[in-house]
Motif scaffolding. Structure first.
Motif, PDB file in Angstrom:
ATOM      1  N   ALA A  64      -0.156 -19.179 -15.825  1.00  0.00           N
ATOM      2  CA  ALA A  64       0.622 -19.894 -14.808  1.00  0.00           C
ATOM      3  C   ALA A  64       2.045 -20.139 -15.297  1.00  0.00           C
ATOM      4  O   ALA A  64       3.010 -20.023 -14.533  1.00  0.00           O
ATOM      5  N   PHE A  65       2.169 -20.466 -16.579  1.00  0.00           N
ATOM      6  CA  PHE A  65       3.491 -20.706 -17.156  1.00  0.00           C
ATOM      7  C   PHE A  65       4.317 -19.411 -17.139  1.00  0.00           C
ATOM      8  O   PHE A  65       5.496 -19.404 -16.777  1.00  0.00           O
ATOM      9  N   GLY A 111       4.918 -18.425 -13.402  1.00  0.00           N
ATOM     10  CA  GLY A 111       5.822 -19.419 -12.815  1.00  0.00           C
ATOM     11  C   GLY A 111       7.238 -19.230 -13.288  1.00  0.00           C
ATOM     12  O   GLY A 111       8.198 -19.344 -12.507  1.00  0.00           O
ATOM     13  N   GLY A 150       0.929 -20.129 -10.827  1.00  0.00           N
ATOM     14  CA  GLY A 150       2.293 -19.841 -11.264  1.00  0.00           C
ATOM     15  C   GLY A 150       3.250 -19.715 -10.093  1.00  0.00           C
ATOM     16  O   GLY A 150       4.393 -20.170 -10.151  1.00  0.00           O
ATOM     17  N   ILE A 200       3.988 -23.101  -9.142  1.00  0.00           N
ATOM     18  CA  ILE A 200       4.902 -23.724 -10.118  1.00  0.00           C
ATOM     19  C   ILE A 200       6.329 -23.253  -9.863  1.00  0.00           C
ATOM     20  O   ILE A 200       7.283 -24.045  -9.883  1.00  0.00           O
ATOM     21  N   LEU A 208       9.342 -25.721  -9.004  1.00  0.00           N
ATOM     22  CA  LEU A 208      10.560 -25.828  -9.811  1.00  0.00           C
ATOM     23  C   LEU A 208      11.797 -25.566  -8.959  1.00  0.00           C
ATOM     24  O   LEU A 208      12.841 -26.209  -9.138  1.00  0.00           O
TER      25      LEU A 208
END
Length: 842
Positions: A28-29, A32, A333, A336, A340
């Motif tokens: 996901a990081f 994302g 992601g 996310i 953001l």
């Protein structure tokens, strides 16, 4: 074997859940980060491209002389050049562009945006196609301006309001006659754009009758390349540079892409750290799953399955787990990235509108990362299981690691750790830039070495906590024994937390040490009460020092007047100062001679003096900008710093020979020292000018400290992902350990240990593992912080190691909390086991 692998995944889905979560977070990081940076980059590029809709060819003044060298006098873009460009075949219209720094204050008198993002320009005619008006009308004369809609919104301005502003001189108080929209990148990044009518803009921002750029629009059917060719043919060679609008847009897009790649790389590094930490959990999970199914795998081997088939079955399980984690991570992601994007607005970072960008490369990267990381982490446990002979597995002979394997592991770990320490220590003796790569290599080697040695380190460190654990009675004793029963599992669990705390502690040590070094540098090198400078870093007007001298509180001033000279045939910048007052305004450490500036006496920083072979008493000849030469004498040498460096000579010696001097700042000493009242007086003496900063030593230190604090908080936030993954690892290990020890827990319950005792045992075990990882992480972080500081010390004389004891105590406390929270579910599960069923468990 494929059906068997799928059956095992479904049979152990609860135990694999934490592994899926760990991989999912890392994926996901990654996804994302890619979605967020691609979306922002795409929005800026499209916005930038819109800004060039009115430009088919841009013309700028050239520095080339008749021979084509870029040393000739700058040719000016006058009205005559603009008129000539409009007459070129294929040209429909031309717009003269003027732009420069323009500071505009909010209603509290404070500068809107950062200095470099505060820009001014010209509004062309009664209706400029570049800047559509939302309300009001075009400006006329010095007393009228337009402001962009974002600035108006942030500051609460409307048409008819009077604002305070400055370009590079006195404060102006024009009236807002209109508000416009723009795709300007500086405005999108939180800056401001102020527009004057063209004659006023030329007077205030440049030179009357001269443009900074001319934008030419082509007639319908005429290509940009054709128009550029006609302009190049019509205008004298070497006077003007022409660039197509498409080229400008492409260059801007490339620049945006490069700037975003830095952010993307930084975010992906932290995503990589989270995935790296996740590999420990995956390896731990599959190691325990394989250990629990040893007899099952042995039976498969006995009925004809080969080693390769056993390994393949474990890898198939890993593939299924990785695929599920990758898909869910990709979906998370995307969320996310969208989150953001919307959060940018809450940090006053305006981003152009645009769709969410999900590139095929993002999907491929997310799936590849999730599946590959999981399969790589599971390969070693699968290979190890396949190598166990069926008879040995049936009789559990394989259960404990052999002495030979432990000796091999400890020897390898010691060698790798020693190599890492040696490389780091060697790097600390190098120059700052040269030592970065070796230090990074040494850090990686040391972390790997410590990870290999962690099972060996776990016994003495956990044993050291025995006196404390005894206070918890039988639960504490059992927890200690359980922690060291399987050192490899304990080590893998603790290592995940260790890596996160190593990075956090190292960054904290460096930030604290740098802050103190900056404060020391400011107090040691600046005796002045205030430093006055432009908000955008441009040179100050000569009027600034005159106005400061007129203030009754000012006792001494000195400009820092920069100019280019030539010494021994080399270009060298020198700084002109007030030779009489400078000793009361700066206080660098003098190496040799005396700090005397005046007439032909100068002082030189030690590095410059060394490069020319000078010492106190040396004489040299300097050639000024006007061609005049003068002999100067080195009165003394001093240690340079970020505030003071180079050759200092008297401004009376320098100024007569300087064609275009520029003053970067003015040092000020007052009779009443520093106070809010004195600072207000100085600002009022300068007309409360939003373009000018009046800063004390503390203000300068705090401004730099804010940057470090912001960076540190970002690092904390990003590394929190790795810590969350580490927490999942502790929960997973404890949960599987409870399952593995079901029979043992049932026996403990049967002989009298109550549910509270079982819960306490599991919680203390979790606490011990977490604190073990924290101690290793903080220890390594301090070492790396010290080593990195040694590199900085080679460039910063005031740098010295500062250990943030309070924060390290907080890190230990947080690690303890991690241990307690991670144990809640496994402890509750252990306490609720039915003792009779547990005793019968295989």
């Amino acid at each position: 074997m494929f059906r068997t692998a799928l059956r095992n995944v479904l049979a152990h889905k609860a135990r694999l859940l934490m592994t899926v979560l760990a991989v999912m977070l890392g994926v996901a990081f990654v996804s994302g980060t890619l979605v967020f940076t691609n979306t922002i980059s795409d929005a800026y590029q499209k916005s930038s491209a819109k800004g060039f809709d009115q430009v088919d060819v841009a013309m700028t003044a050239d520095y080339k002389d008749a021979e084509g060298d870029r040393v000739g006098k700058l040719h000016e873009l006058t009205q005559a050049v603009l008129d000539e460009s409009e007459r070129v075949p294929g040209a429909a219209s031309a717009i003269g562009v003027v732009h420069n720094f323009t500071a505009i204050a909010d209603k509290d008198g404070k500068l809107i945006g950062q200095g470099f993002q505060s820009q001014g320009g010209n509004y062309w005619g009664a209706k400029d196609p570049r800047y559509p008006l939302v309300s009001g009308h075009a400006p006329k004369g010095r007393g009228e301006i337009l402001i962009d809609s974002e600035t108006a919104k942030r500051a609460g301005y409307k048409v008819g309001d009077t604002v305070r502003m400055s370009v590079d001189g006195p404060v102006l108080t024009p009236r807002i006659t209109g508000i416009f929209t723009t795709d300007d990148g500086n405005v999108a990044a939180g800056g401001s754009l102020t527009l004057f009518d063209t004659p006023t803009a030329q007077k205030l921002l440049g030179k009357p009758g001269v443009y900074d750029q001319i934008d030419v629009k082509a007639k319908p059917g005429v290509t940009q390349a054709a128009l550029k060719a006609e302009l190049d043919k019509a205008l004298p060679e070497g006077t003007v540079s022409t660039t197509t609008g498409k080229q400008l847009a492409d260059d801007q897009a490339e620049m945006i892409s490069r700037s975003m790649s830095g952010m993307q790389t930084a975010l992906l590094v932290f995503a990589g750290i989270a995935l790296f930490v996740g590999t420990f959990i995956i390896a731990n999970t599959f190691t325990m799953l394989v250990a629990q199914r040893t007899r099952e795998l042995a039976l498969m081997r006995a009925v004809g399955a080969s080693r390769r088939q056993v390994t393949r079955s474990v890898l198939i399980e890993a593939f299924v787990v990785g695929a599920v984690a990758a898909v869910t991570g990709l979906v998370a992601g995307i969320g996310i990235g969208a989150g953001l994007r919307s959060l940018m607005g809450t940090f006053d970072a305006t981003v152009p509108d645009g769709p969410l960008v999900i590139k095929p490369a993002t999907i491929v990267a997310a799936l590849a990362v999730g599946i590959l990381v999981t399969m790589l982490a599971a390969w070693l446990p699968g290979r190890r299981a396949a190598k166990i002979p069926p008879v040995a597995a049936m009789s559990s002979v394989h259960a404990k690691a052999t002495t030979k394997s432990l000796v091999l592991r400890n020897t390898l770990g010691a060698l790798v750790s020693a190599a890492g320490i040696a490389v780091v220590l060697v790097a600390t003796t190098m120059d700052g830039s040269d030592g970065q790569m070796p230090m990074g290599l040494g850090a990686v080697l040391l972390i790997i070495g410590v990870f290999i040695l962690t099972p060996l380190l776990s016994r003495p460190l956990i044993a050291a906590a025995a006196p404390v654990l005894r206070t918890f009675g039988i639960s504490g004793k059992l927890a200690r024994q359980n922690s060291v029963r399987n050192p490899r599992r304990t080590a893998a669990t603790a290592s995940a937390l260790m890596i996160g705390l190593t990075l956090i502690t190292g960054m904290t040590v460096m930030a604290g040490s740098l802050q103190q070094a900056i404060e020391k540098m400011a107090s040691a090198s600046i005796k002045a009460d205030y430093v006055v400078s432009m908000a955008n870093g441009n040179p100050l007007s000569p009027d600034v020092e005159k106005k400061l001298k007129q203030s009754g509180d000012v006792t001494a001033t000195s400009p820092m007047l920069n100019a280019e000279t030539r010494i021994d045939g080399q270009s060298e910048y020198v700084t002109g100062v007030n030779g009489t007052a400078i000793r009361d305004l700066v206080g660098p450490e003098v190496d040799t001679g005396t700090f005397k500036v005046g007439g032909g006496d100068v002082v030189v920083d030690s590095e410059t003096a060394k490069s020319y072979g000078w010492k106190a008493g040396s004489a040299f000849t300097v050639a000024f900008e006007d061609g005049e030469k003068q002999k100067l004498t080195v009165a003394g040498t001093y240690e340079s710093n970020d505030f003071l460096s180079g050759i200092l000579l008297d401004e009376k010696t320098l100024a007569p020979h300087t064609l275009d001097p520029y003053t970067m700042n003015v040092m000020v000493k007052t009779s009443d020292g520093t106070s809010g009242a004195v600072q207000d007086k100085l600002e009022k003496a300068l007309g409360t000018n939003p373009a000018i900063k009046v800063q004390s030593k503390d203000d300068i230190s705090n401004e730099i400290a804010q940057m470090f604090t912001l960076m540190l908080n970002m690092v904390y936030g990003l590394l929190a992902m790795a810590v969350i993954v580490a927490v999942l690892g502790v929960i997973n290990t404890l949960a599987m350990s409870v399952f593995e020890r079901s029979q043992e827990i049932g026996m403990l319950r049967a002989i009298g240990l109550d549910r509270k005792g079982i819960k306490r045992m599991v919680r203390i075990e979790s606490l011990v593992i977490s604190l073990f990882g924290a101690v290793l992480g903080i220890g390594l972080g301090v070492f790396f912080g010290w080593a990195a500081g040694e590199l900085l010390a080679s460039k910063m004389a005031t740098y010295e190691l500062v250990l943030p004891w309070a924060r390290m105590g907080v890190f230990l406390l947080l690690a303890a909390m991690v241990g307690v929270l991670a144990a809640l579910w496994p402890a509750r599960r252990a306490a609720r086991l039915n003792m009779l069923e547990a005793i019968k468990a295989e």
